[in-house]
Design an enzyme around this catalytic site. Structure first.
Site, PDB file in Angstrom:
ATOM      1  CB  SER A 148      -0.893   0.025   1.238  1.00 44.55           C
ATOM      2  OG  SER A 148      -1.553   1.278   1.365  1.00 44.55           O
ATOM      3  CE1 TYR A 162      -3.937  -2.136   4.963  1.00 40.05           C
ATOM      4  CE2 TYR A 162      -3.335   0.106   4.332  1.00 40.05           C
ATOM      5  CZ  TYR A 162      -3.714  -1.179   3.985  1.00 40.05           C
ATOM      6  OH  TYR A 162      -3.852  -1.513   2.659  1.00 40.05           O
TER       7      TYR A 162
END
Length: 250
Positions: A148, A162
């Site tokens: 990501s 995350y």
């Protein structure tokens, strides 16, 4: 070195496994690899109907596909999925590690159980999937992780865990790429920004004004990058993380 491949189906005769391939980015990667000639195995854990839809879409285009239930938090299930792919199609040439979860919570609210689940799937599961797949690959094998852009841009409240897991994947890929280079296997990491998928449906509209190109990405755009990294043309690239996010991380 001369690169020889067909223009229409560069992956003809090859087998790919896509961990987390039932929907979103994983499904797009599976469809693209199949369109380019690969036999494809996808794993799923909680969306059997989506997995079946992806397999059907591939088969309707003349490809071969198989869905295998495998929780990426379960080391035995990860290894079994790889073995199943090899037993079904005879070899393994490409592995796409897309399985992951997203939890957005303030640091004070993140329980130990949630932290462990994020780490088990987003970090340990990625490592174990790479380890399992690499054990069956020959020279020319390709491993692609889906990380990501949060690995390089963590500006959203509640994204600390995350972002940590995706940063870990980027560093992991660098090290494993060195380990596997003597075997002729490349390992690269794609870092998407906001992509229009089930996972991001509740936040896309809020993020669009922040993206320089003023839109979310499409899963097929990530699938195209997967196809490049899986191809013979990418053989000199390994250990890299490529951010594809409409300019958001600039």
């Amino acid at each position: 070195m001369e690169l020889i491949m067909t223009h229409t189906q560069p992956f003809a005769g090859k087998t790919a496994i896509v961990f987390g391939g039932s929907r979103g980015i994983g499904a797009a990667a599976a469809r693209r690899l199949a369109r380019d000639g690969a036999d494809v195995v996808i794993t799923y854990v909680s969306a059997p109907e989506k997995a079946a839809e992806t397999v059907k879409a591939i088969e309707e285009q003349g490809g071969k596909a198989l869905a295998v239930k495998a929780d990426s938090a379960d080391p035995a299930a990860i290894k079994a999925a790889v073995i199943h792919a090899v037993e079904r199609f005879g070899q393994l040439d490409i592995a796409v590690v897309n399985a992951g979860i997203l939890m957005i919570k303030d640091v004070a609210d993140f329980s130990v159980e949630d932290l462990d689940r994020m780490l088990n799937i987003n970090v340990r599961g990625v490592y174990l999937a790479i380890q399992a797949a690499a054990g069956f690959m020959q020279r020319g094998g390709r491993i692609i992780t889906i990380g990501s852009n949060a690995a390089v841009r963590s500006g959203h409240p509640g994204s600390s865990v995350y972002s940590m897991t995706k940063g870990a994947v980027a560093i992991m890929v660098k090290g494993i790429a060195v380990d596997l280079a003597p075997q002729g296997i490349t390992v690269n990491n794609i870092q998407p920004g906001p992509i229009a998928t089930d996972m991001t449906s509740d936040m896309i509209d809020a993020l669009k004004p922040m993206i320089p190109v003023r839109r979310a990405g499409e899963p097929d755009e990530i699938g195209g990058l997967v196809a490049y990294l899986a191809s013979a043309e990418s053989g000199y690239m390994t250990g890299s993380s490529i951010t594809i996010d409409g300019g958001l991380a600039l």
